[in-house]
Design an enzyme around this catalytic site. Sequence first.
Site, PDB file in Angstrom:
ATOM      1  N   PHE A  88      35.770  41.004  39.921  1.00 48.92           N
ATOM      2  CA  PHE A  88      37.170  40.629  40.072  1.00 48.92           C
ATOM      3  C   PHE A  88      37.844  41.405  41.205  1.00 48.92           C
ATOM      4  O   PHE A  88      37.760  42.640  41.254  1.00 48.92           O
ATOM      5  CB  PHE A  88      37.952  40.917  38.777  1.00 48.92           C
ATOM      6  CG  PHE A  88      37.715  39.935  37.673  1.00 48.92           C
ATOM      7  CD1 PHE A  88      38.567  38.861  37.484  1.00 48.92           C
ATOM      8  CD2 PHE A  88      36.645  40.093  36.802  1.00 48.92           C
ATOM      9  CE1 PHE A  88      38.356  37.957  36.453  1.00 48.92           C
ATOM     10  CE2 PHE A  88      36.422  39.198  35.772  1.00 48.92           C
ATOM     11  CZ  PHE A  88      37.286  38.122  35.594  1.00 48.92           C
ATOM     12  N   ASP A  89      38.513  40.670  42.078  1.00 50.01           N
ATOM     13  CA  ASP A  89      39.477  41.281  42.984  1.00 50.01           C
ATOM     14  C   ASP A  89      40.624  41.848  42.139  1.00 50.01           C
ATOM     15  O   ASP A  89      40.791  41.486  40.969  1.00 50.01           O
ATOM     16  CB  ASP A  89      39.986  40.204  43.947  1.00 50.01           C
ATOM     17  CG  ASP A  89      41.126  40.676  44.819  1.00 50.01           C
ATOM     18  OD1 ASP A  89      40.972  41.722  45.479  1.00 50.01           O
ATOM     19  OD2 ASP A  89      42.171  39.998  44.830  1.00 50.01           O
ATOM     20  N   PHE A  90      41.422  42.726  42.729  1.00 51.37           N
ATOM     21  CA  PHE A  90      42.520  43.348  41.968  1.00 51.37           C
ATOM     22  C   PHE A  90      43.865  42.703  42.278  1.00 51.37           C
ATOM     23  O   PHE A  90      44.431  42.003  41.452  1.00 51.37           O
ATOM     24  CB  PHE A  90      42.569  44.862  42.259  1.00 51.37           C
ATOM     25  CG  PHE A  90      43.492  45.605  41.343  1.00 51.37           C
ATOM     26  CD1 PHE A  90      43.015  46.163  40.167  1.00 51.37           C
ATOM     27  CD2 PHE A  90      44.841  45.756  41.640  1.00 51.37           C
ATOM     28  CE1 PHE A  90      43.865  46.839  39.296  1.00 51.37           C
ATOM     29  CE2 PHE A  90      45.696  46.423  40.790  1.00 51.37           C
ATOM     30  CZ  PHE A  90      45.211  46.967  39.615  1.00 51.37           C
TER      31      PHE A  90
END
Length: 213
Positions: free
Chosen positions: A7-9
């Site tokens: 996951f990107d943040f």
Amino acid sequence: MYRYLFFDFDGTLYDTVEGITRCVQYALRKRGMDAPLDSLRCFAGPPLDDMFMEKFGFTREDAEQAVRDFRERYVPIGLYESRPFPGMKDLLRDLHAAGYRLAVTTSKPQVLAEELLRRGDLHDLFDCICGAAEEGEGNAKWQVLRRAMERLHAPEGESVLIGDTKYDVAGAKRCGIPCIGVGYGYAAEGELEQAGADAVAADLDALRGMLLT
């Protein structure tokens, strides 16, 4: 079948745009410049120095100073002008319970990403949190993603990156894995499709449907 979810943040797990854009505006004003907050949404996610150069034509030296100015406001104030997207905690818990290996891959300094994840009670749901070092090279999206994949021994064929901008798509492609774009993040209209995202989830319910069906 995916087993490893990266996951990107910013714009994917957390809504951080308010704090980031206000801090970019702060850094610009120190140079006698100004820009509307809405025009600075592109700073939420990519490396800040790259964005200062791309959007405003800063030299590398000026961009690095702008990042230092950004952090003057960000660390004490802007960091906390953020929150997990509604429903994110429930989705992550369900993914964790379903046996997925979860990781965070972000160009945000790792220590700051970890602090926000703890505040949002999300930290312990992840098997790996991989962010940018405070200084030095190796903080491009693909480099952070590659480090996370290596730490989890994640095969390319069982891995997917979930992110909200063209930088996520490009990073995933460079690491040889697909990218699911999320339409609720900070990308411009059509950006994810044009960049070649393998799928686009319009909202969190759509993302849930893609991963848990």
